[in-house]
Motif scaffolding. Structure first.
Motif, short mmCIF file in Angstrom:
data_model
loop_
_atom_site.label_atom_id
_atom_site.label_comp_id
_atom_site.label_asym_id
_atom_site.label_seq_id
_atom_site.Cartn_x
_atom_site.Cartn_y
_atom_site.Cartn_z
N GLN A 7 34.51 30.26 41.14
CA GLN A 7 34.64 31.19 42.56
C GLN A 7 33.40 31.87 42.76
O GLN A 7 32.69 32.38 41.92
N LYS B 177 38.60 42.58 27.28
CA LYS B 177 39.20 42.18 28.23
C LYS B 177 38.99 40.59 28.06
O LYS B 177 38.24 40.06 28.37
N GLY C 271 42.56 39.31 33.99
CA GLY C 271 42.83 40.23 34.96
C GLY C 271 43.83 39.56 35.92
O GLY C 271 43.93 38.22 36.10
N ILE C 272 44.60 40.40 36.53
CA ILE C 272 45.76 40.02 37.52
C ILE C 272 45.49 40.76 38.37
O ILE C 272 45.43 41.97 38.77
N PHE D 298 35.09 39.71 40.10
CA PHE D 298 35.58 39.24 38.98
C PHE D 298 34.62 37.71 38.78
O PHE D 298 34.78 36.88 39.32
N GLY E 258 35.01 35.93 43.45
CA GLY E 258 36.15 36.41 42.60
C GLY E 258 36.47 37.54 42.89
O GLY E 258 35.46 38.43 42.54
N ARG E 259 37.40 38.31 43.25
CA ARG E 259 37.95 39.62 43.14
C ARG E 259 38.55 40.11 42.12
O ARG E 259 39.73 39.52 41.77
N GLY E 260 38.33 41.34 41.89
CA GLY E 260 39.24 42.07 40.94
C GLY E 260 39.95 43.23 41.63
O GLY E 260 39.86 43.39 42.80
N ARG E 261 40.54 44.09 40.99
CA ARG E 261 41.23 45.45 41.56
C ARG E 261 40.25 46.13 41.91
O ARG E 261 39.04 46.34 41.72
N SER F 116 37.34 32.56 46.77
CA SER F 116 38.22 33.36 45.83
C SER F 116 39.75 32.54 46.09
O SER F 116 40.01 32.17 47.18
N THR F 117 40.15 32.02 44.98
CA THR F 117 41.59 31.35 45.00
C THR F 117 42.65 32.07 46.00
O THR F 117 43.41 31.82 46.57
N ASN F 118 42.71 33.53 45.76
CA ASN F 118 43.48 34.34 46.40
C ASN F 118 43.22 34.19 47.87
O ASN F 118 44.28 34.11 48.78
N MET G 50 43.04 30.97 39.07
CA MET G 50 44.16 30.51 39.83
C MET G 50 45.15 31.48 40.68
O MET G 50 45.02 32.62 40.48
N ILE H 93 45.21 35.09 39.25
CA ILE H 93 45.13 35.21 37.57
C ILE H 93 43.69 34.82 37.30
O ILE H 93 43.54 33.39 37.53
#
Ligand code: BTN
Length: 272
Positions: A56, A127, A130-131, A67, A59-62, A32-34, A77, A150
């Motif tokens: 990713q 959609k 997502g951020i 994600f 990848g994660r969302g809220r 995950s880039t985060n 990113m 993002i």
């Protein structure tokens, strides 16, 4: 986790001369880039550090949601921020990011997408982006850093969207009818970063908030939201100076939501 040095070099040239010095690292695949940028932040990376990846695996969302981040068909990113205490308001940072992505897409693809409070971009009711902003706070409760992630769908997967998101997601290539958009990752990243830091460096003047409201697909509509486990209906009337969603409710008067998710956006059907 290979670095894409040529692409990275070109991106860094394009990112030069913005209001904040930025330095990007571009990978072929990361979890995950985060998460990766958080590690860099813990090791002292400065504001303006950016991580981009072609794919990713986590990848994660809220709210811990997945994600979907398949290879080469999305922009994934994260940007590192080290906000001063006085300008720190998490909702404003996410709202500022949503406006930046909206403007970058309008500029590059002449496509006007809508902002769904608080952190999603929608087009044709589906959609597109997502951020996810994740903060780390020091012992006195002040922000140490924020990682702003993002994710934008550039094209649909060759074998179709995963069943969980089929019918509710779209991509830039579907909206522009141009598959070449997958090649414009670097331009899109550069434009978003430029727009973002333009607003972020003047966050307290709230200049982005008018655009946020104008491009909102929520304001002026009846919405459904969940509060303390109870599903409720209200009329969305404003976004306040903390980027909270102001709702006119049937039983509780005017309230402001600072987080949560709204669903089922439709024209107003009830009268007080
Ligand atoms: C959401 O839809 O709830 C937010 C999605 C945020 C996805 C981006 S992709 C880049 C960054 N890395 C992550 O793991 N998540 C964000």
């Amino acid at each position: 986790m290979k670095r894409k040095l040529d692409a990275e070099k070109k991106l860094n040239l394009a990112l030069k001369n913005g209001p904040v010095a930025c330095k990007a690292e571009w990978y072929d695949v990361v979890s995950s880039t985060n998460d990766l940028l958080k590690e860099s932040a813990q090791n002292g990376a400065p504001e303006g550090s950016i991580i981009l990846s072609d794919m990713q695996t986590k990848g994660r969302g809220r709210t811990g949601r997945l994600f979907y981040s398949p290879k080469d068909i999305g922009l994934y990113m994260s940007i590192l921020l080290r906000p001063h205490q006085k300008m720190f308001e998490p909702g404003l940072i996410t709202a500022c990011a949503a406006v930046s992505v909206q403007r970058a897409i309008l500029k590059l693809y002449s496509l006007s997408v809508k902002i769904k409070w608080v952190n999603d971009l929608y087009a044709d009711g589906k959609k597109l982006c997502g951020i996810l902003a994740e903060g780390h706070f020091n012992q006195s409760g002040n922000p140490d850093y924020i990682v702003l992630g993002i994710g934008i769908n550039l094209a649909p997967p060759e074998d179709g969207y995963a069943p969980e998101i089929a019918g509710i997601c779209t991509s830039l290539s579907e909206l522009t009818e141009n598959r070449e958009v997958v090649l414009s990752k670097s331009e899109l990243c550069t434009e978003i970063v430029k727009e973002f830091f333009h607003f972020y460096t003047h966050l307290s003047d709230l200049s982005f908030l008018d655009i946020y409201k104008k491009e909102s697909c929520v304001l002026g509509n009846e919405v459904t939201y969940v509060q303390n486990g109870i599903t409720k209906t209200a009329f969305a009337i404003d976004i306040d100076e903390r980027a909270r969603l102001v709702l006119e409710t049937k039983n509780e008067g005017i309230i402001a939501l600072s987080s949560g998710e709204i669903t089922h956006i439709r024209p107003k059907t009830y009268n007080e």
